[in-house]
Write a protein that holds these residues in place. Structure first.
Motif, PDB file in Angstrom:
ATOM      1  N   UNK A 175       0.850  -1.169   0.026  1.00 59.87           N
ATOM      2  CA  UNK A 175       0.060  -0.178  -0.049  1.00 59.87           C
ATOM      3  C   UNK A 175       0.845   1.236   0.096  1.00 59.87           C
ATOM      4  N   UNK A 176       1.921   1.366   0.871  1.00 55.44           N
ATOM      5  CA  UNK A 176       2.805   2.704   0.746  1.00 55.44           C
ATOM      6  C   UNK A 176       3.240   2.948  -0.485  1.00 55.44           C
ATOM      7  N   UNK A 177       3.283   1.846  -1.504  1.00 61.90           N
ATOM      8  CA  UNK A 177       3.946   2.279  -2.959  1.00 61.90           C
ATOM      9  C   UNK A 177       2.942   2.129  -3.756  1.00 61.90           C
ATOM     10  N   UNK A 178       1.593   2.703  -3.437  1.00 63.39           N
ATOM     11  CA  UNK A 178       0.355   3.002  -4.385  1.00 63.39           C
ATOM     12  C   UNK A 178      -0.041   1.716  -4.924  1.00 63.39           C
ATOM     13  N   UNK A 179       0.141   0.473  -4.387  1.00 64.11           N
ATOM     14  CA  UNK A 179      -0.559  -0.648  -4.906  1.00 64.11           C
ATOM     15  C   UNK A 179      -1.514  -1.299  -4.156  1.00 64.11           C
ATOM     16  N   UNK A 180      -2.719  -1.340  -4.666  1.00 67.75           N
ATOM     17  CA  UNK A 180      -4.198  -1.999  -4.002  1.00 67.75           C
ATOM     18  C   UNK A 180      -4.032  -3.432  -4.322  1.00 67.75           C
TER      19      UNK A 180
END
Length: 251
Positions: A175-180
């Motif tokens: 999540x912190x890398x923009x990945x859902x």
């Protein structure tokens, strides 16, 4: 054709038949460019040709999700062919009927290698690519059997519980890398796997359908529609969710 995935590149793993092939049809119809992956080259070529004939941008390659080198290769092939990876549907799975004391060790090992290790390998390689861009959406395929237990499919259900654990952890890790990262939990869905379950547990599938409020089995297209939503920007603030597509069975 909603166009909700227009401009996105989506990798569909386990795309040669059943839910995977039906989902590929939905995702292509919603505008995604697709890389389709499966172990069986013949059926995979068939769905690829069908979608190309309909005017969609589709490529395919074979691979075994239980083999790390194969997974790395088909993720890399996706980026090489399309230049990016925006989404992935990790649908590859195998099933195994029988009480826990009846399942052979070799069958249990193969089930875990495909359903659990395979999901982890896919998540790992897909996230490595998506992290570089700071965005992405991954959907894993669990089952209502991953949310509850019942007799006769214990090893399979254990693997699908594990898929949910991987999905929820991945939502935190990536999540912190923009990945859902989200999971779908289908109920009985018309597919070759459901036909095998009918043989393994006589009457079991019909009993579940009878206990389903909508009184019917689902379709691969209905599961594909849920995947399309989770892969799209409409679900931009949804991560770590397990979405039942089960006609109300778990309600």
């Amino acid at each position: 054709m909603s166009g909700s995935l227009t401009g996105k590149v989506v990798l569909v793993v386990g795309a040669s038949a059943g839910i995977g092939a039906d989902a590929a049809r939905v995702l292509a119809g919603d505008g995604a460019a697709l890389m389709l992956v499966a172990r069986s080259a013949g059926p995979l070529a068939g769905i690829t040709a069908e979608l190309r004939l309909a005017g969609h941008d589709v490529e395919c390659t074979t691979g075994d999700v239980s083999q790390a080198a194969d997974v790395a290769a088909f993720v890399a092939a996706t980026v090489e062919r399309f230049g990016r990876l925006d989404g992935a549907l990790n649908n590859a799975a195998t099933s195994q009927g029988g009480r826990l004391d009846e399942v052979a060790e070799s069958d249990f090992d193969r089930l875990m290698a495909v359903n659990v290790k395979g999901t982890w390998l896919c998540l790992r390689e897909q996230a490595r690519v998506m992290r570089e861009r700071g965005a992405g959406s991954i959907v894993t395929m669990s089952s209502i059997g991953g949310l509850r237990g019942s007799s006769g499919m214990g090893a399979y259900q254990a693997s699908k519980h594990a898929v949910i654990g991987l999905t929820r952890t991945a939502a935190h890790d990536f999540g912190p890398y923009g990945i859902r990262v989200n999971a779908i939990a289908p109920g009985p869905t018309e597919s070759p796997m459901l036909d095998r379950t009918r043989l393994a547990i006589p009457g079991g599938v019909e009993a579940r359908i009878a206990a389903t409020p909508l009184r019917k089995a689902g379709t691969g297209a209905e599961v594909g529609a849920a995947a399309s939503f989770l892969l799209s920007d409409r679900a931009s603030h949804i991560s770590g969710v397990v979405l039942p597509v089960d006609g109300g069975f778990l309600a």
